[in-house]
Motif scaffolding. Sequence first.
Motif, PDB file in Angstrom:
ATOM      1  N   SER A  24       0.708  -1.324   0.105  1.00  0.00           N
ATOM      2  CA  SER A  24       0.059   0.031  -0.022  1.00  0.00           C
ATOM      3  C   SER A  24       0.840   1.328   0.033  1.00  0.00           C
ATOM      4  N   GLY A  25       1.875   1.253   0.567  1.00  0.00           N
ATOM      5  CA  GLY A  25       2.929   2.521   0.635  1.00  0.00           C
ATOM      6  C   GLY A  25       3.510   2.661  -0.560  1.00  0.00           C
ATOM      7  N   ASN A  26       3.832   1.684  -1.635  1.00  0.00           N
ATOM      8  CA  ASN A  26       4.393   1.869  -2.798  1.00  0.00           C
ATOM      9  C   ASN A  26       3.125   2.437  -3.752  1.00  0.00           C
ATOM     10  N   ALA A  27       2.155   1.724  -3.344  1.00  0.00           N
ATOM     11  CA  ALA A  27       0.931   2.045  -4.377  1.00  0.00           C
ATOM     12  C   ALA A  27       0.605   3.533  -4.019  1.00  0.00           C
ATOM     13  N   ALA A  28       0.698   3.989  -2.864  1.00  0.00           N
ATOM     14  CA  ALA A  28       0.274   5.362  -2.689  1.00  0.00           C
ATOM     15  C   ALA A  28       1.165   6.321  -3.117  1.00  0.00           C
ATOM     16  N   TRP A  29       2.577   6.021  -3.265  1.00  0.00           N
ATOM     17  CA  TRP A  29       3.649   6.759  -3.603  1.00  0.00           C
ATOM     18  C   TRP A  29       3.469   6.958  -5.207  1.00  0.00           C
ATOM     19  N   MET A  30       3.048   5.816  -5.916  1.00  0.00           N
ATOM     20  CA  MET A  30       2.903   6.013  -7.529  1.00  0.00           C
ATOM     21  C   MET A  30       1.616   6.601  -7.826  1.00  0.00           C
ATOM     22  N   MET A  50       0.588   8.999  -6.426  1.00  0.00           N
ATOM     23  CA  MET A  50       0.980  10.694  -6.123  1.00  0.00           C
ATOM     24  C   MET A  50       2.222  10.849  -7.457  1.00  0.00           C
ATOM     25  N   ALA A  51       3.071  10.011  -7.702  1.00  0.00           N
ATOM     26  CA  ALA A  51       3.811  10.190  -8.574  1.00  0.00           C
ATOM     27  C   ALA A  51       3.307  10.431  -9.844  1.00  0.00           C
ATOM     28  N   ALA A  52       2.136   9.663 -10.171  1.00  0.00           N
ATOM     29  CA  ALA A  52       1.498   9.722 -11.361  1.00  0.00           C
ATOM     30  C   ALA A  52       0.815  11.264 -11.399  1.00  0.00           C
ATOM     31  N   SER A  53       0.280  11.621 -10.454  1.00  0.00           N
ATOM     32  CA  SER A  53      -0.478  12.890 -10.109  1.00  0.00           C
ATOM     33  C   SER A  53       0.610  14.174 -10.394  1.00  0.00           C
ATOM     34  N   LEU A  54       1.625  14.080  -9.808  1.00  0.00           N
ATOM     35  CA  LEU A  54       2.940  14.904 -10.165  1.00  0.00           C
ATOM     36  C   LEU A  54       3.150  15.271 -11.551  1.00  0.00           C
ATOM     37  N   VAL A  55       3.451  14.082 -12.378  1.00  0.00           N
ATOM     38  CA  VAL A  55       3.548  13.888 -13.626  1.00  0.00           C
ATOM     39  C   VAL A  55       2.625  14.472 -14.504  1.00  0.00           C
ATOM     40  N   LEU A  56       1.223  14.293 -14.149  1.00  0.00           N
ATOM     41  CA  LEU A  56       0.095  15.062 -14.905  1.00  0.00           C
ATOM     42  C   LEU A  56       0.194  16.632 -14.660  1.00  0.00           C
ATOM     43  N   LEU A  57       0.702  16.817 -13.492  1.00  0.00           N
ATOM     44  CA  LEU A  57       0.574  18.443 -13.410  1.00  0.00           C
ATOM     45  C   LEU A  57       1.733  18.897 -14.142  1.00  0.00           C
ATOM     46  N   PHE A  72       8.747  20.676  -9.806  1.00  0.00           N
ATOM     47  CA  PHE A  72       7.929  20.191  -8.568  1.00  0.00           C
ATOM     48  C   PHE A  72       7.481  18.688  -9.205  1.00  0.00           C
ATOM     49  N   GLY A  73       6.560  18.646 -10.465  1.00  0.00           N
ATOM     50  CA  GLY A  73       6.133  17.635 -10.929  1.00  0.00           C
ATOM     51  C   GLY A  73       7.277  16.490 -11.477  1.00  0.00           C
ATOM     52  N   TRP A  74       8.317  16.850 -11.752  1.00  0.00           N
ATOM     53  CA  TRP A  74       9.614  16.237 -12.195  1.00  0.00           C
ATOM     54  C   TRP A  74       9.991  15.099 -10.963  1.00  0.00           C
ATOM     55  N   PHE A  75       9.631  15.373  -9.955  1.00  0.00           N
ATOM     56  CA  PHE A  75       9.903  14.404  -8.654  1.00  0.00           C
ATOM     57  C   PHE A  75       9.176  13.266  -8.754  1.00  0.00           C
ATOM     58  N   GLY A  76       7.831  13.633  -9.317  1.00  0.00           N
ATOM     59  CA  GLY A  76       7.012  12.263  -9.652  1.00  0.00           C
ATOM     60  C   GLY A  76       7.702  11.631 -10.869  1.00  0.00           C
ATOM     61  N   PHE A  77       8.112  12.227 -11.858  1.00  0.00           N
ATOM     62  CA  PHE A  77       8.947  11.753 -13.243  1.00  0.00           C
ATOM     63  C   PHE A  77       9.777  10.772 -12.744  1.00  0.00           C
TER      64      PHE A  77
END
Length: 434
Positions: A10-16, A18-25, A244-249
């Motif tokens: 669940s921790g990895n899923a939550a991070w991913m 969030m990462a997807a949302s960052l890249v979409l931004l 900011f978004g690139w951290f998700g990237f």
Amino acid sequence: MSPEDMLANSGNAAWMLMAASLVLLMTPGLAFFYGGMSQQKTVLNMMMMSFGAMAVVSIVYFLWGWSMSYGTQDVGGIFANPFEFFGLKDSITDADGNYIVGASGYANIIDVAFQVTFAIITVALISGSIAGRVKYGTWLVFSGIWVTLAYFPLAHMVWGGGLLSGSENGLAAMIFGTTDDGEGGLVASVEPIDFAGGTVVHINAGIAGLILAIIIGKRAGFGKMAYRPHNLPFVMLGAALLWFGWFGFNAGSAFAADGIAGLAWVNTTAATAAAIAGWLITERIRDGHATSLGAASGIVAGLVAITPAAGALTPVGSMILGVIAGVLSALAVGLKFKFGYDDSLDVVGVHLVAGLWGTIAIGFLGSETGLFYGGDYKQLVVQIVIALVALIFTAIVTAVIAFALKPLGWRVSDEDEANGIDEAEHAETAYDFA
């Protein structure tokens, strides 16, 4: 997926997620970055090109893009069967209604969410090379065709087990042979490294932008008038959102909330900070001024360069990579005037040049296989090969698409270009004053 498996990951899923949302931004952030660099009379069109890419690419990706990129039915190492997972069939739940577990141990649909954002931003990046002169409808048609024929195949080649991956059937294996993967299979003895998209995103978008700029042609006043950014605060806001978004990237490309993600985060910051310094120093020496546009552009150059290398370098190596990227891109943005191609917002100078540098530099600066860290020449050769193949493949595909769409009409009329593409294409203006 059992409840126990879901809880464990669940921790990895939550991070991913969030990462997807960052890249979409990042794509709306890019709209601000490009919009600010544009003229006042073209800013809405420029921003709409990014938003249009979000619409078209998302639809196409969920229909056949995921299948073409990550399907199991490989076609010549270039793409996968687009109909295997068409419409995300057999990609969400199994016959019993349980969520299918993806390669990283959490629900497969989370990987779909993450990967679609990469496709979106790649297409949006191209738009900067043809700002201010292209019909919006043609751009949307191009977006759907290009992502299908260029992006999805390259994503499969690099990340889906195709020709540019470390698979036993890839080019790297053909050059330097294979080795046992420890699980009864074979992998390339020297595996290509593209952590988060140096080839798939930046070389891909950069060379596509160059080809389009050449085929579509220059803006009416190119070389005769200065095209100054109309809103530098927009540019800096866009650069901030991209960073900011690139951290998700980059950190998201670890596919887990772990140490590699942390290393990618630190390396991303180190390289980007150094690239700002490199760009501003170059400006100061060359022009006598360090500009806000240069700082914002340096941010993007550093982010681009570290993208393929975020998990393969040390923080010090990332700083070296970044400062060189800043200098190279600051010099490269002037090449369009020397060679006469109108890359409106410097997609070539930043994304192509920094993307090539970041991909190839792993052969020098990679902490495990780079020449400067005791490695031999082999990693460098592999990095050069994957960069060149990506370059040539996308150049050819883009040229074919661009010529095929000529009957549809690429250019707005001379009058509409002069008066402003915003009003001509969208019946709107960004500002109520001239």
